[in-house]
Scaffold this motif. Sequence first.
Motif, PDB file in Angstrom:
ATOM      1  N   ALA A   9     -38.580  12.911 -41.140  1.00  0.00           N
ATOM      2  CA  ALA A   9     -39.899  13.342 -41.600  1.00  0.00           C
ATOM      3  C   ALA A   9     -40.086  12.976 -43.063  1.00  0.00           C
ATOM      4  O   ALA A   9     -39.127  12.759 -43.807  1.00  0.00           O
ATOM      5  N   ALA A  10     -41.343  12.890 -43.487  1.00  0.00           N
ATOM      6  CA  ALA A  10     -41.704  12.654 -44.882  1.00  0.00           C
ATOM      7  C   ALA A  10     -42.891  13.538 -45.216  1.00  0.00           C
ATOM      8  O   ALA A  10     -43.650  13.948 -44.325  1.00  0.00           O
ATOM      9  N   PHE A  11     -43.061  13.827 -46.501  1.00  0.00           N
ATOM     10  CA  PHE A  11     -44.053  14.814 -46.905  1.00  0.00           C
ATOM     11  C   PHE A  11     -44.870  14.308 -48.088  1.00  0.00           C
ATOM     12  O   PHE A  11     -44.374  13.551 -48.925  1.00  0.00           O
ATOM     13  N   ALA A  12     -46.116  14.754 -48.139  1.00  0.00           N
ATOM     14  CA  ALA A  12     -47.000  14.479 -49.271  1.00  0.00           C
ATOM     15  C   ALA A  12     -47.581  15.805 -49.750  1.00  0.00           C
ATOM     16  O   ALA A  12     -48.064  16.599 -48.939  1.00  0.00           O
ATOM     17  N   PHE A  13     -47.520  16.037 -51.056  1.00  0.00           N
ATOM     18  CA  PHE A  13     -47.992  17.288 -51.631  1.00  0.00           C
ATOM     19  C   PHE A  13     -49.074  17.030 -52.666  1.00  0.00           C
ATOM     20  O   PHE A  13     -48.964  16.110 -53.488  1.00  0.00           O
ATOM     21  N   ASP A  14     -50.102  17.849 -52.641  1.00  0.00           N
ATOM     22  CA  ASP A  14     -50.994  17.959 -53.780  1.00  0.00           C
ATOM     23  C   ASP A  14     -50.224  18.699 -54.875  1.00  0.00           C
ATOM     24  O   ASP A  14     -49.198  19.341 -54.609  1.00  0.00           O
ATOM     25  N   ILE A  15     -50.692  18.639 -56.096  1.00  0.00           N
ATOM     26  CA  ILE A  15     -49.968  19.277 -57.199  1.00  0.00           C
ATOM     27  C   ILE A  15     -50.714  20.505 -57.707  1.00  0.00           C
ATOM     28  O   ILE A  15     -50.217  21.625 -57.613  1.00  0.00           O
ATOM     29  N   LYS A  30     -40.748  25.162 -56.332  1.00  0.00           N
ATOM     30  CA  LYS A  30     -39.380  24.806 -56.725  1.00  0.00           C
ATOM     31  C   LYS A  30     -38.439  24.892 -55.530  1.00  0.00           C
ATOM     32  O   LYS A  30     -37.587  24.020 -55.325  1.00  0.00           O
ATOM     33  N   ARG A  31     -38.607  25.918 -54.721  1.00  0.00           N
ATOM     34  CA  ARG A  31     -37.710  26.116 -53.576  1.00  0.00           C
ATOM     35  C   ARG A  31     -37.862  25.000 -52.555  1.00  0.00           C
ATOM     36  O   ARG A  31     -36.876  24.441 -52.072  1.00  0.00           O
ATOM     37  N   ILE A  32     -39.100  24.658 -52.202  1.00  0.00           N
ATOM     38  CA  ILE A  32     -39.293  23.657 -51.152  1.00  0.00           C
ATOM     39  C   ILE A  32     -38.877  22.272 -51.626  1.00  0.00           C
ATOM     40  O   ILE A  32     -38.286  21.490 -50.880  1.00  0.00           O
ATOM     41  N   TYR A  35     -35.187  22.068 -51.575  1.00  0.00           N
ATOM     42  CA  TYR A  35     -34.752  21.945 -50.177  1.00  0.00           C
ATOM     43  C   TYR A  35     -34.843  20.488 -49.728  1.00  0.00           C
ATOM     44  O   TYR A  35     -33.915  19.958 -49.108  1.00  0.00           O
ATOM     45  N   LEU A  36     -35.971  19.845 -50.036  1.00  0.00           N
ATOM     46  CA  LEU A  36     -36.169  18.463 -49.617  1.00  0.00           C
ATOM     47  C   LEU A  36     -35.271  17.493 -50.385  1.00  0.00           C
ATOM     48  O   LEU A  36     -35.044  16.368 -49.933  1.00  0.00           O
ATOM     49  N   SER A  37     -34.789  17.931 -51.539  1.00  0.00           N
ATOM     50  CA  SER A  37     -33.978  17.049 -52.390  1.00  0.00           C
ATOM     51  C   SER A  37     -32.481  17.199 -52.153  1.00  0.00           C
ATOM     52  O   SER A  37     -31.677  16.841 -53.010  1.00  0.00           O
ATOM     53  N   GLY A  38     -32.108  17.751 -51.019  1.00  0.00           N
ATOM     54  CA  GLY A  38     -30.696  17.802 -50.658  1.00  0.00           C
ATOM     55  C   GLY A  38     -30.114  19.186 -50.513  1.00  0.00           C
ATOM     56  O   GLY A  38     -29.011  19.340 -49.970  1.00  0.00           O
ATOM     57  N   TYR A  39     -30.815  20.203 -50.974  1.00  0.00           N
ATOM     58  CA  TYR A  39     -30.321  21.582 -50.840  1.00  0.00           C
ATOM     59  C   TYR A  39     -30.782  22.157 -49.497  1.00  0.00           C
ATOM     60  O   TYR A  39     -31.587  23.085 -49.437  1.00  0.00           O
ATOM     61  N   ASN A  40     -30.282  21.548 -48.420  1.00  0.00           N
ATOM     62  CA  ASN A  40     -30.620  21.938 -47.059  1.00  0.00           C
ATOM     63  C   ASN A  40     -29.350  21.858 -46.222  1.00  0.00           C
ATOM     64  O   ASN A  40     -28.313  21.349 -46.690  1.00  0.00           O
ATOM     65  N   GLU A  65     -42.411  15.194 -67.134  1.00  0.00           N
ATOM     66  CA  GLU A  65     -42.924  16.563 -67.243  1.00  0.00           C
ATOM     67  C   GLU A  65     -42.731  17.323 -65.937  1.00  0.00           C
ATOM     68  O   GLU A  65     -42.280  18.477 -65.934  1.00  0.00           O
ATOM     69  N   LEU A  66     -43.081  16.677 -64.816  1.00  0.00           N
ATOM     70  CA  LEU A  66     -42.963  17.348 -63.518  1.00  0.00           C
ATOM     71  C   LEU A  66     -41.514  17.613 -63.150  1.00  0.00           C
ATOM     72  O   LEU A  66     -41.198  18.653 -62.559  1.00  0.00           O
ATOM     73  N   SER A  67     -40.638  16.696 -63.490  1.00  0.00           N
ATOM     74  CA  SER A  67     -39.215  16.893 -63.194  1.00  0.00           C
ATOM     75  C   SER A  67     -38.696  18.139 -63.899  1.00  0.00           C
ATOM     76  O   SER A  67     -37.962  18.953 -63.309  1.00  0.00           O
ATOM     77  N   ASN A  68     -39.085  18.308 -65.158  1.00  0.00           N
ATOM     78  CA  ASN A  68     -38.658  19.484 -65.915  1.00  0.00           C
ATOM     79  C   ASN A  68     -39.325  20.751 -65.400  1.00  0.00           C
ATOM     80  O   ASN A  68     -38.687  21.807 -65.283  1.00  0.00           O
ATOM     81  N   LEU A  69     -40.608  20.649 -65.072  1.00  0.00           N
ATOM     82  CA  LEU A  69     -41.356  21.826 -64.638  1.00  0.00           C
ATOM     83  C   LEU A  69     -40.912  22.311 -63.264  1.00  0.00           C
ATOM     84  O   LEU A  69     -40.744  23.516 -63.035  1.00  0.00           O
ATOM     85  N   LEU A  70     -40.700  21.377 -62.334  1.00  0.00           N
ATOM     86  CA  LEU A  70     -40.371  21.728 -60.948  1.00  0.00           C
ATOM     87  C   LEU A  70     -38.867  21.789 -60.698  1.00  0.00           C
ATOM     88  O   LEU A  70     -38.438  22.143 -59.598  1.00  0.00           O
TER      89      LEU A  70
END
Length: 309
Positions: A9-15, A30-32, A35-40, A65-70
């Motif tokens: 599966a692949a996902f697209a998110f609004d910000i 942050k949690r989701i 999860y998608l980045s390997g913590y599953n 900025e987003l990497s630090n924020l999320l």
Amino acid sequence: MTPFTPPMAAFAFDIDGVLTQGSNALPQAKRILNYLSGYNPWKLNFPFVLITNGGGKPERDRCTELSNLLETKIDEDMFMQSHTVVGSRVLPYLDQYQTKPILVLGGAGDTCRLIAQDYGFRDVLIPADVFCWNKDIWPLHTPTQEEQQIARVRYSAVFKNPNHSAFQQRDFDFSEKPIAAAFVFHDPRNWAPDVQILLDIVRYGSQTLPAFVGRRGDRGQHHSTEGDKRVELVFCNPDLVWRGAYPEPRLGQGGFRYAFQSIHTALEGKPYNATILGKPSTETYRHAENMIMNLSSRAYGTNIPKSSM
């Protein structure tokens, strides 16, 4: 042992309003993303992209900025803002206007000029260039020190005398070179002069005729005709309002577009033919789909079915 086979599966998110609220990240976001980045349970990285109608910053800066924020690594191939598609192969703009003069509006300072140059456009102008070329184009505004510093032309108070040496010290002469296209990358900071500049470009110029004149009395030789190729006008974000940290929605680029088109209609009897990008335009979603397919191909070794996105 995992409870079941991991899905392909692949996902697209609004910000805005989905992952963030103003300058704050939502805890669920942050949690989701973690999860998608390997913590599953499978320790797999599921491909995902972030899409926003915002803009006005280089993609690399916004990803940092987003990497630090999320608290999740966001690379440029995972992120798309409203004007990203302008520099993509989904649209023909780079092929058509790479070497031609274009005007880019919106954002702070000359940031949007730098963004357009990063995309590959070589002759990029901003409203400050116009003000500093001839202050009479919008006489209610005197170019600020910042505008004079970032302008491609030298500011001179001696506009009444075009033969004055200071008047000639400029990189771009708006009375000699036509502007082929205008792109509103981000929310303009000063609507009135930006509307005036756009009106001048589309009403008096074309892709072959300059829109502006250096002194009074030259107008007759510059007015565009129906036979000329019209200036391309592109708005990158359709949102009338947007939600940030303030409790009530704020006017966005869509508000600027309505202001421009309303005045153009009052002057010409109809709105100017323009392209509108950003969500939910077909071009924006097509570019997002291409991004997802590229990420999925690397993650799974093949493209995933569209039903899995």
